[in-house]
Scaffold this active site. Structure first.
Site, PDB file in Angstrom:
ATOM      1  N   GLY A 365      49.640  46.219  34.386  1.00 44.70           N
ATOM      2  CA  GLY A 365      49.030  44.730  35.765  1.00 44.70           C
ATOM      3  C   GLY A 365      47.668  45.242  35.841  1.00 44.70           C
ATOM      4  O   GLY A 365      47.608  46.394  36.276  1.00 44.70           O
ATOM      5  N   PRO A 366      47.440  43.860  36.685  1.00 45.68           N
ATOM      6  CA  PRO A 366      46.179  44.538  37.175  1.00 45.68           C
ATOM      7  C   PRO A 366      45.504  45.751  38.308  1.00 45.68           C
ATOM      8  O   PRO A 366      47.138  45.755  39.109  1.00 45.68           O
ATOM      9  CB  PRO A 366      45.718  43.360  37.525  1.00 45.68           C
ATOM     10  CG  PRO A 366      46.547  42.133  37.178  1.00 45.68           C
ATOM     11  CD  PRO A 366      48.199  43.766  36.911  1.00 45.68           C
ATOM     12  N   PRO A 367      45.109  46.179  39.035  1.00 46.98           N
ATOM     13  CA  PRO A 367      44.909  46.809  40.074  1.00 46.98           C
ATOM     14  C   PRO A 367      45.238  46.357  41.459  1.00 46.98           C
ATOM     15  O   PRO A 367      45.355  44.805  41.369  1.00 46.98           O
ATOM     16  CB  PRO A 367      43.208  47.250  40.421  1.00 46.98           C
ATOM     17  CG  PRO A 367      43.127  47.213  38.416  1.00 46.98           C
ATOM     18  CD  PRO A 367      43.455  45.675  38.452  1.00 46.98           C
ATOM     19  N   GLY A 368      45.972  47.382  42.237  1.00 43.50           N
ATOM     20  CA  GLY A 368      46.216  46.425  43.571  1.00 43.50           C
ATOM     21  C   GLY A 368      47.706  45.765  43.634  1.00 43.50           C
ATOM     22  O   GLY A 368      47.908  45.237  45.003  1.00 43.50           O
ATOM     23  N   LYS A 371      51.584  49.389  42.014  1.00 44.68           N
ATOM     24  CA  LYS A 371      52.586  50.281  40.287  1.00 44.68           C
ATOM     25  C   LYS A 371      53.103  51.628  41.020  1.00 44.68           C
ATOM     26  O   LYS A 371      53.459  51.639  41.097  1.00 44.68           O
ATOM     27  CB  LYS A 371      51.864  49.922  39.607  1.00 44.68           C
ATOM     28  CG  LYS A 371      51.261  48.409  38.757  1.00 44.68           C
ATOM     29  CD  LYS A 371      50.284  49.010  37.413  1.00 44.68           C
ATOM     30  CE  LYS A 371      49.142  49.965  37.451  1.00 44.68           C
ATOM     31  NZ  LYS A 371      48.179  48.567  38.636  1.00 44.68           N
ATOM     32  N   THR A 372      51.821  52.146  41.557  1.00 45.62           N
ATOM     33  CA  THR A 372      51.820  53.391  41.926  1.00 45.62           C
ATOM     34  C   THR A 372      53.137  53.580  43.059  1.00 45.62           C
ATOM     35  O   THR A 372      53.690  53.848  43.633  1.00 45.62           O
ATOM     36  CB  THR A 372      50.816  53.915  42.716  1.00 45.62           C
ATOM     37  OG1 THR A 372      50.097  53.503  41.651  1.00 45.62           O
ATOM     38  CG2 THR A 372      50.913  55.225  43.458  1.00 45.62           C
ATOM     39  N   SER A 688      41.241  34.892  22.764  1.00 43.50           N
ATOM     40  CA  SER A 688      42.519  33.741  23.467  1.00 43.50           C
ATOM     41  C   SER A 688      40.907  32.801  23.741  1.00 43.50           C
ATOM     42  O   SER A 688      41.503  31.407  23.663  1.00 43.50           O
ATOM     43  CB  SER A 688      42.371  33.995  24.507  1.00 43.50           C
ATOM     44  OG  SER A 688      41.887  34.669  25.280  1.00 43.50           O
ATOM     45  N   LYS A 731      47.028  34.341  33.161  1.00 44.62           N
ATOM     46  CA  LYS A 731      45.949  33.761  33.775  1.00 44.62           C
ATOM     47  C   LYS A 731      46.311  32.199  34.726  1.00 44.62           C
ATOM     48  O   LYS A 731      45.035  31.054  34.789  1.00 44.62           O
ATOM     49  CB  LYS A 731      46.202  32.469  32.016  1.00 44.62           C
ATOM     50  CG  LYS A 731      45.129  33.872  30.910  1.00 44.62           C
ATOM     51  CD  LYS A 731      45.110  33.631  29.722  1.00 44.62           C
ATOM     52  CE  LYS A 731      44.800  34.843  28.568  1.00 44.62           C
ATOM     53  NZ  LYS A 731      44.993  34.505  27.022  1.00 44.62           N
TER      54      LYS A 731
END
Length: 781
Positions: A365-368, A371-372, A688, A731
């Site tokens: 997924g995107p940063p922030g 996940k961590t 896309s 999106k």
């Protein structure tokens, strides 16, 4: 027993009685003029000495033929003895007596008058006659020289004895002295004692001394040759062995021996598997024979330390209370329902099956998006230790598998190092940024991870340094990535991918109030203040000062507000109570982001598309322009190869269906077409954007404006079909943030809307399209 030569030639010789008490000796022969202490432990001999002391102070000391006989008879004794004067008798605490005697003269035992202890015998003193001649003088000089040679070859004597030897010119005395200091057997010493002729006695002593010198010379040559061939390591080993012997005598312990013993105790208590135990003991035996100063000693010592400190059978006990785990996960993270559900499923199965293998999860997924930090929450919920290593930029395979011990500075790989540091064999192990590994001449770390992240193989993971299999099946591995495309297919196949999309505006607001604002107030010294953030103010930060899928910039903006409030309080004495919309604008300055779609007008040749990036979803504008030229298609905006091909496919479709689309058939004959995607410094790629490019071209060629509040995504084919794409939720969230009201998606992507929160779906209008005609019908005015 020390021997000392003492001469009493200047003293008056005591008169030796005709009958003396006889005391038998073991393993030694006493010579005249010899003064030394004797120790008697046999009761009969001790009584004989006491009785001789009472009678005449003189006793006949005679050697036994067999030293093993404890209770000898007169037949077990030699016929020549030494009459000795008793100087002192001391009773010993542990039993027996110590007797100081001085030899007087040789005596022949003529007849035993008492064969019961104590033995008594009639004796006759041996009178020695000598005549000085050239032969005797020469023999004395030769013996003296030979004796000095033996001393130089390794028989040191006290200085007073050396001076005495140089002054003795009496052959009888010299022969006796040599016999005392030569390593002779009892039989050989008795032979010299029984030789009454001084010249013959000296000859015998000379022969014995000559044999001893020869032995010393041979030994010296051998020692010299060995020393010459012996390397430094062998010399050090010899010296260490000698040092050990000295320390043992002194009651001190060798530091190396103490270290070896300590390691052996650690190995015995480490509960290692049998294979590991054998390897550790073998290495320890090698270590005990090494020089502590050598480089290999340190390598071997470090290796044993790793074997001892590895948690071969040490595990933390899982907290299998699923209700408690769910509370912890909800407490630490908002939403993320799929991941929480997967963790609770794992705990449920673990509760039913103890020996299950740890899952390999991949959070993408995107940063922030958390996940961590989610890994730490999982470890806390399960009651396990947490380990995290970053794989970003890693290019060396040895970082995973370690170096072989033959290399200088060799170490295990990060997997083994971190598990050893953790101290347990079942941690939650997070491999961060798995999509950012590289490869070069040092190997491919991604390939090395294939064994680590395969539950069917990692039960015997072999690090190059340890060279012994370690079981990783109890470890719960979690990997994180922004995008999965760079991950090799074989590695991706070993992981269960769970996607984290971006957060909605409502979710960000709730996370800000529940987590971010309390955290930043605490970190900036405002925890005790009455400062409050109002909902409109937080929404303004989200919409006008951040444009992201995650939460990092939102947290930075909140932190900036807290810092500015802290400065106002300390410098200006101003005490804000509420952070509303006006306060946000005052503290953060002009807004940074605008609703591009909602604030723009419909234009010809400009279409709105949706894109997915590593940082989350975003909207793109595709602009098309026609000019006089030579049938060229120009593509700008840092477009990737796939996106360029999509533009070519869109143009080909339009040229082949120009009449049906209401376009002049030869529109391309004398014109050039330029397609541009703004923000040209940012690389863009993917299929896309195909329908967006086609819509912009049709809008340009027909003169019909494209609706700016309609965003679209989908791959176009040459036949005009619209193929499905990925990243629908991301999106859709990007479209909502940009103010889009209508979204067109491929028909086959309708099922993906289930992942979109109902609150977002209810505010948007979705159109599902099958062909490019459907797109044009809904996108152009």
């Amino acid at each position: 027993m020390s021997k000392q030569e003492n001469t009493a030639s200047q003293n008056k010789m005591p008169i030796i009685p005709e009958e003396l008490i006889v005391a038998p000796l073991k393993d030694m022969v006493i010579f005249p003029y010899m003064a030394l202490p004797l120790f008697f432990t046999r009761d009969k001999v001790a009584k004989a000495v006491h009785q001789a002391m009472e009678e005449s102070h003189i006793v006949a000391l005679v050697a036994q033929r067999d030293s093993g006989t404890e209770d000898p008879t007169t037949e077990d004794l030699y016929g020549v003895a030494t009459a000795a004067v008793i100087k002192q008798i001391v009773a010993l605490p542990e039993g027996g007596i110590k007797v100081v005697v001085e030899g007087l003269s040789r005596v022949e035992i003529k007849e035993y008058t008492s064969k019961d202890a104590p033995f008594r015998a009639k004796v006759e003193s041996v009178k020695e006659f000598q005549e000085k001649n050239i032969v005797m003088d020469a023999l004395v000089q030769s013996v003296n020289a030979l004796f000095k040679l033996s001393l130089s070859l390794g028989r040191p004597l006290p200085e007073d004895v050396m001076e005495m030897i140089e002054k003795i010119d009496n052959p009888a005395r010299l022969a006796d002295l040599i016999a005392v200091y030569l390593p002779l057997s009892v039989e050989e010493s008795q032979g010299i004692l029984e030789t009454f002729d001084p010249l013959e006695r000296l000859k015998k002593a000379f022969l014995h001394l000559n044999d001893e010198v020869k032995n010393l010379q041979v030994r010296s040559k051998i020692q010299e040759g060995v020393t010459r061939e012996m390397g430094k390591g062998q010399k050090d080993y010899l010296l260490r062995q000698q040092m050990k012997a000295i320390q043992k005598e002194l009651g001190e312990e060798d530091p190396q021996t103490a270290e070896i013993n300590e390691l052996r105790e650690k190995i015995d208590s480490a509960e290692m598997p049998e294979e590991v135990l054998d390897a550790a003991n073998k290495e320890l035996d090698r270590l005990a024979k090494m020089n502590p100063a050598s480089a290999e000693y340190t390598v071997s010592r470090t290796y044993i330390d790793y074997l001892v400190n590895m948690p071969w059978n040490v595990s933390t006990e899982d907290n299998l209370d699923i209700g408690r785990a769910e509370e912890i996960l909800n407490e630490d993270h908002y939403d993320l329902e799929k991941i929480k559900e997967r963790i609770l499923e794992y705990l449920a199965v673990r509760k039913l099956k103890d020996d299950m293998h740890g899952p390999i999860l991949c959070f993408t997924g995107p940063p922030g998006t958390g996940k961590t930090s989610l890994g730490k929450s999982i470890a806390r919920a399960m009651g396990r230790k947490f380990i995290r290593i970053s794989l970003g930029g890693m290019r060396d395979e040895a970082e995973i598998r370690g170096h072989r011990r033959t290399y200088v500075g060799a170490l295990p790989g990060r997997i083994i190092q971190e598990i050893r540091r953790c101290g347990h064999n079942n941690p939650v192990f997070m491999l961060d940024e798995v999509d950012k590994m590289g490869q070069d001449f040092r190997g491919d770390p991604a390939s090395a991870l294939l064994e680590v992240l395969d539950p069917e193989q990692n039960f015997s993971f072999t690090d190059h340094y340890l060279d012994i299999p370690f079981d990783l099946t109890k470890v719960m591995f979690i990997t994180t990535a922004n995008i999965t495309d760079p991950i090799p297919p074989a590695l991706k196949d070993r992981m269960e991918t769970i996607a984290l999309s971006g957060y909605t505006e409502e979710e960000k607001e709730k996370i800000a109030f529940k987590y971010l604002i309390p955290k930043q107030k605490e970190e900036n010294g405002l925890s005790g203040e009455t400062l409050e953030f109002a909902s409109p103010g937080v929404r303004k930060i989200i919409n006008e000062y951040t444009r992201e899928a995650g939460l990092r910039n939102l947290e930075r903006s909140i932190a900036a507000i807290c810092r500015k409030v802290a400065r106002e309080m300390t410098q200006k004495g101003k005490n804000r109570k509420v952070i509303d919309e006006d306060a946000v604008g005052e503290l953060l300055g002009p807004r940074k982001f605008f609703f591009e779609v909602a604030e723009e007008e419909d234009r010809v040749g400009v279409a709105t598309g949706l894109a997915w990036t590593a940082a989350g979803g975003d909207i793109i504008f595709v602009e098309a322009l026609k000019m006089k030229g030579k049938k060229e298609l120009m593509l700008t905006g840092s477009l990737g190869e796939v996106m360029r091909e999509s533009a070519m496919a869109a143009l080909s479709y339009i040229r082949s269906n120009a009449l049906a689309l209401g376009i002049e058939e030869d529109f391309y004959g004398e014109n050039d077409i330029h397609i541009h995607v703004p923000l040209g410094a940012i690389p863009k790629d993917g299929p896309s954007a195909g329908v967006t490019i086609a819509t912009a071209l049709v809008s340009l060629l027909t003169g019909r404006p494209a609706r700016r509040d309609v965003a679209m995504t989908g791959e176009i084919t040459l036949s005009g079909k619209v193929s499905p794409i990925g990243g629908v939720k991301t999106k859709v969230l990007a479209a909502k943030r940009a103010g889009v009201k209508t979204i067109m998606l491929p028909v086959r992507n309708a099922v993906d809307l289930e992942d979109v929160p109902e609150s977002i779906r209810s505010e948007l209008h979705f159109i599902f399209v099958e062909t490019i005609d459907d797109v044009i019908k809904n996108a152009l005015k």
